[in-house]
Motif scaffolding. Sequence first.
Motif, PDB file in Angstrom:
ATOM      1  N   GLY A   1      -9.309  -3.888 -46.198  1.00 29.89           N
ATOM      2  CA  GLY A   1     -10.292  -4.108 -45.149  1.00 29.89           C
ATOM      3  C   GLY A   1     -11.525  -3.221 -45.228  1.00 29.89           C
ATOM      4  O   GLY A   1     -12.359  -3.239 -44.316  1.00 29.89           O
ATOM      5  N   LYS A   2     -11.669  -2.469 -46.316  1.00 32.20           N
ATOM      6  CA  LYS A   2     -12.783  -1.538 -46.449  1.00 32.20           C
ATOM      7  C   LYS A   2     -13.717  -1.949 -47.581  1.00 32.20           C
ATOM      8  O   LYS A   2     -13.367  -2.729 -48.459  1.00 32.20           O
ATOM      9  CB  LYS A   2     -12.259  -0.121 -46.730  1.00 32.20           C
ATOM     10  N   VAL A   3     -14.916  -1.397 -47.554  1.00 35.82           N
ATOM     11  CA  VAL A   3     -15.874  -1.490 -48.659  1.00 35.82           C
ATOM     12  C   VAL A   3     -16.255  -0.070 -49.049  1.00 35.82           C
ATOM     13  O   VAL A   3     -16.644   0.736 -48.194  1.00 35.82           O
ATOM     14  CB  VAL A   3     -17.146  -2.275 -48.266  1.00 35.82           C
ATOM     15  N   ASP A   4     -16.133   0.262 -50.327  1.00 30.23           N
ATOM     16  CA  ASP A   4     -16.482   1.589 -50.827  1.00 30.23           C
ATOM     17  C   ASP A   4     -17.761   1.516 -51.648  1.00 30.23           C
ATOM     18  O   ASP A   4     -17.900   0.646 -52.526  1.00 30.23           O
ATOM     19  CB  ASP A   4     -15.359   2.166 -51.698  1.00 30.23           C
ATOM     20  N   VAL A   5     -18.679   2.423 -51.364  1.00 31.24           N
ATOM     21  CA  VAL A   5     -19.929   2.550 -52.123  1.00 31.24           C
ATOM     22  C   VAL A   5     -19.888   3.868 -52.870  1.00 31.24           C
ATOM     23  O   VAL A   5     -19.704   4.931 -52.255  1.00 31.24           O
ATOM     24  CB  VAL A   5     -21.150   2.499 -51.180  1.00 31.24           C
TER      25      VAL A   5
ATOM     26  N   VAL B   1     -17.475   0.337 -43.945  1.00 29.65           N
ATOM     27  CA  VAL B   1     -18.099   0.799 -45.186  1.00 29.65           C
ATOM     28  C   VAL B   1     -17.997   2.306 -45.293  1.00 29.65           C
ATOM     29  O   VAL B   1     -18.317   3.036 -44.344  1.00 29.65           O
ATOM     30  CB  VAL B   1     -19.585   0.375 -45.248  1.00 29.65           C
ATOM     31  N   ASP B   2     -17.568   2.785 -46.452  1.00 31.10           N
ATOM     32  CA  ASP B   2     -17.512   4.223 -46.706  1.00 31.10           C
ATOM     33  C   ASP B   2     -18.359   4.546 -47.929  1.00 31.10           C
ATOM     34  O   ASP B   2     -18.544   3.697 -48.811  1.00 31.10           O
ATOM     35  CB  ASP B   2     -16.076   4.693 -46.912  1.00 31.10           C
ATOM     36  N   PHE B   3     -18.858   5.768 -47.987  1.00 32.27           N
ATOM     37  CA  PHE B   3     -19.800   6.173 -49.039  1.00 32.27           C
ATOM     38  C   PHE B   3     -19.303   7.426 -49.743  1.00 32.27           C
ATOM     39  O   PHE B   3     -18.901   8.398 -49.104  1.00 32.27           O
ATOM     40  CB  PHE B   3     -21.177   6.423 -48.416  1.00 32.27           C
ATOM     41  N   HIS B   4     -19.322   7.384 -51.074  1.00 39.19           N
ATOM     42  CA  HIS B   4     -18.902   8.518 -51.888  1.00 39.19           C
ATOM     43  C   HIS B   4     -20.023   8.836 -52.871  1.00 39.19           C
ATOM     44  O   HIS B   4     -20.538   7.939 -53.547  1.00 39.19           O
ATOM     45  CB  HIS B   4     -17.621   8.178 -52.670  1.00 39.19           C
ATOM     46  N   PHE B   5     -20.416  10.091 -52.969  1.00 33.73           N
ATOM     47  CA  PHE B   5     -21.501  10.467 -53.869  1.00 33.73           C
ATOM     48  C   PHE B   5     -21.060  11.637 -54.751  1.00 33.73           C
ATOM     49  O   PHE B   5     -20.238  12.476 -54.356  1.00 33.73           O
ATOM     50  CB  PHE B   5     -22.771  10.817 -53.087  1.00 33.73           C
ATOM     51  N   LEU B   6     -21.617  11.667 -55.956  1.00 31.85           N
ATOM     52  CA  LEU B   6     -21.263  12.712 -56.912  1.00 31.85           C
ATOM     53  C   LEU B   6     -22.464  13.008 -57.797  1.00 31.85           C
ATOM     54  O   LEU B   6     -23.035  12.100 -58.410  1.00 31.85           O
ATOM     55  CB  LEU B   6     -20.081  12.266 -57.776  1.00 31.85           C
ATOM     56  N   TYR B   7     -22.838  14.297 -57.853  1.00 34.42           N
ATOM     57  CA  TYR B   7     -23.896  14.739 -58.767  1.00 34.42           C
ATOM     58  C   TYR B   7     -23.231  15.449 -59.950  1.00 34.42           C
ATOM     59  O   TYR B   7     -22.482  16.409 -59.752  1.00 34.42           O
ATOM     60  CB  TYR B   7     -24.864  15.683 -58.041  1.00 34.42           C
ATOM     61  N   ILE B   8     -23.494  14.957 -61.151  1.00 36.00           N
ATOM     62  CA  ILE B   8     -22.748  15.435 -62.317  1.00 36.00           C
ATOM     63  C   ILE B   8     -23.536  16.420 -63.183  1.00 36.00           C
ATOM     64  O   ILE B   8     -22.929  17.083 -64.048  1.00 36.00           O
ATOM     65  CB  ILE B   8     -22.268  14.253 -63.185  1.00 36.00           C
ATOM     66  N   TYR B   9     -24.862  16.530 -62.982  1.00 32.28           N
ATOM     67  CA  TYR B   9     -25.675  17.508 -63.723  1.00 32.28           C
ATOM     68  C   TYR B   9     -26.593  18.234 -62.746  1.00 32.28           C
ATOM     69  O   TYR B   9     -26.828  17.776 -61.626  1.00 32.28           O
ATOM     70  CB  TYR B   9     -26.549  16.827 -64.793  1.00 32.28           C
ATOM     71  N   ASN B  10     -27.163  19.344 -63.221  1.00 31.75           N
ATOM     72  CA  ASN B  10     -28.078  20.111 -62.377  1.00 31.75           C
ATOM     73  C   ASN B  10     -29.491  19.529 -62.404  1.00 31.75           C
ATOM     74  O   ASN B  10     -29.721  18.441 -62.933  1.00 31.75           O
ATOM     75  CB  ASN B  10     -28.075  21.584 -62.809  1.00 31.75           C
TER      76      ASN B  10
ATOM     77  N   THR C   1     -25.733   5.664 -61.342  1.00 33.01           N
ATOM     78  CA  THR C   1     -24.920   4.447 -61.215  1.00 33.01           C
ATOM     79  C   THR C   1     -24.559   4.214 -59.750  1.00 33.01           C
ATOM     80  O   THR C   1     -24.198   5.152 -59.039  1.00 33.01           O
ATOM     81  CB  THR C   1     -23.623   4.574 -62.030  1.00 33.01           C
ATOM     82  N   LEU C   2     -24.674   2.969 -59.308  1.00 37.74           N
ATOM     83  CA  LEU C   2     -24.244   2.588 -57.965  1.00 37.74           C
ATOM     84  C   LEU C   2     -23.187   1.501 -58.100  1.00 37.74           C
ATOM     85  O   LEU C   2     -23.408   0.488 -58.758  1.00 37.74           O
ATOM     86  CB  LEU C   2     -25.434   2.070 -57.148  1.00 37.74           C
ATOM     87  N   ILE C   3     -22.025   1.729 -57.496  1.00 38.45           N
ATOM     88  CA  ILE C   3     -20.918   0.768 -57.549  1.00 38.45           C
ATOM     89  C   ILE C   3     -20.502   0.427 -56.116  1.00 38.45           C
ATOM     90  O   ILE C   3     -20.345   1.319 -55.276  1.00 38.45           O
ATOM     91  CB  ILE C   3     -19.713   1.334 -58.323  1.00 38.45           C
ATOM     92  N   ILE C   4     -20.327  -0.854 -55.845  1.00 37.12           N
ATOM     93  CA  ILE C   4     -19.898  -1.308 -54.525  1.00 37.12           C
ATOM     94  C   ILE C   4     -18.681  -2.203 -54.712  1.00 37.12           C
ATOM     95  O   ILE C   4     -18.721  -3.168 -55.489  1.00 37.12           O
ATOM     96  CB  ILE C   4     -21.030  -2.084 -53.821  1.00 37.12           C
ATOM     97  N   THR C   5     -17.589  -1.897 -54.009  1.00 41.92           N
ATOM     98  CA  THR C   5     -16.351  -2.661 -54.168  1.00 41.92           C
ATOM     99  C   THR C   5     -15.725  -2.974 -52.816  1.00 41.92           C
ATOM    100  O   THR C   5     -15.816  -2.179 -51.869  1.00 41.92           O
ATOM    101  CB  THR C   5     -15.350  -1.891 -55.052  1.00 41.92           C
ATOM    102  N   GLY C   6     -15.116  -4.145 -52.730  1.00 39.19           N
ATOM    103  CA  GLY C   6     -14.470  -4.559 -51.492  1.00 39.19           C
ATOM    104  C   GLY C   6     -13.711  -5.852 -51.715  1.00 39.19           C
ATOM    105  O   GLY C   6     -13.512  -6.280 -52.860  1.00 39.19           O
ATOM    106  N   PRO C   7     -13.276  -6.518 -50.639  1.00 43.98           N
ATOM    107  CA  PRO C   7     -12.497  -7.759 -50.768  1.00 43.98           C
ATOM    108  C   PRO C   7     -13.193  -8.844 -51.588  1.00 43.98           C
ATOM    109  O   PRO C   7     -12.532  -9.678 -52.214  1.00 43.98           O
ATOM    110  CB  PRO C   7     -12.322  -8.208 -49.308  1.00 43.98           C
ATOM    111  N   GLY C   8     -14.533  -8.831 -51.610  1.00 41.07           N
ATOM    112  CA  GLY C   8     -15.267  -9.848 -52.351  1.00 41.07           C
ATOM    113  C   GLY C   8     -15.436  -9.557 -53.823  1.00 41.07           C
ATOM    114  O   GLY C   8     -15.939 -10.398 -54.573  1.00 41.07           O
ATOM    115  N   GLY C   9     -15.030  -8.350 -54.264  1.00 43.30           N
ATOM    116  CA  GLY C   9     -15.150  -8.000 -55.672  1.00 43.30           C
ATOM    117  C   GLY C   9     -15.872  -6.676 -55.859  1.00 43.30           C
ATOM    118  O   GLY C   9     -16.052  -5.900 -54.904  1.00 43.30           O
TER     119      GLY C   9
END
Length: 276
Positions: A74-78, A137-146, A214-222
């Motif tokens: 029931g969630k969407v992750d960004v 909708v939930d949001f996750h962010f990650l910075y991998i370089y300075n 990169t931006l990725i969005i996932t949920g029940p629709g794919g």
Amino acid sequence: MKNVYMLMKVVNNMARSKRGKQQKESKMIYIPFVALLLVIVLFIGLSFHQTASASTDAFTHFVKVSSNDYAPPGKVDVYFVSWYGCPYGATLSWPLYLALDHYGQVQVIPHYSLSEEELGGAVPGLLFQGFEPNSSVDFHFLYIYNQYLNATPDGKPLNGEAVQIGLQEIQNDLPPWVSQYVEQYQLNLTRVPAPNGTVTPIAYASPIPHIVTTLIITGPGGTWLMLGYPSNLEPQQIIDTNSTTLLSQIQSGNVPAPIQSAASTIESIISQAEGS
């Protein structure tokens, strides 16, 4: 005798004519099947071309990479993966902030990307600090370089291994499937022109090979993925803007049209991911 010979000749000619006609007719029988086969081959070829184009054109465009739902029920992750000084990440941060504001409270600070000569300077952007959802909708962010693309945010030198180290940072902090899609689309599928004129995987297209935003969005629709920034908002469209002023402008509801357009694109993908 002569008459008999002439009669036999006529009979033979008729026989040969009949055999020729039969052979011609037998060959004509195959024409519809050959035509059908050509149509099938053409259809498959076009379908393959369309699928390949859709699966590899991830730079500045969303592509649906899977029908799988990787979010909780029931969630969407960004998922937003970038680095502090990335001009692409700075550009994308504005419409992403505007889109996410409809689904929760977003904490950001104004920032500027690393200055790049080909862009004409540093790109104003936002650094994400937190997100409190008030929706599915939930949001996750990650910075991998300075900021300067020479170390990780915690100071580990890259030493020419930014691609491998970036993937490891993603593997350490995000679900395994995220790094798998990032690797697949940045090291294999998505190819762009490099400075030397060749066409190369996007992670190796810059003078310092690295994992790009990169931006990725996932949920029940794919599941959808985009690399870089939205095609309807280029860095040059905001490069002369003050980041603090632009943030205040957006928060007051005075949103520049290109940012609004790009935010609408992101919201459309979120809606599709919701299955609506």
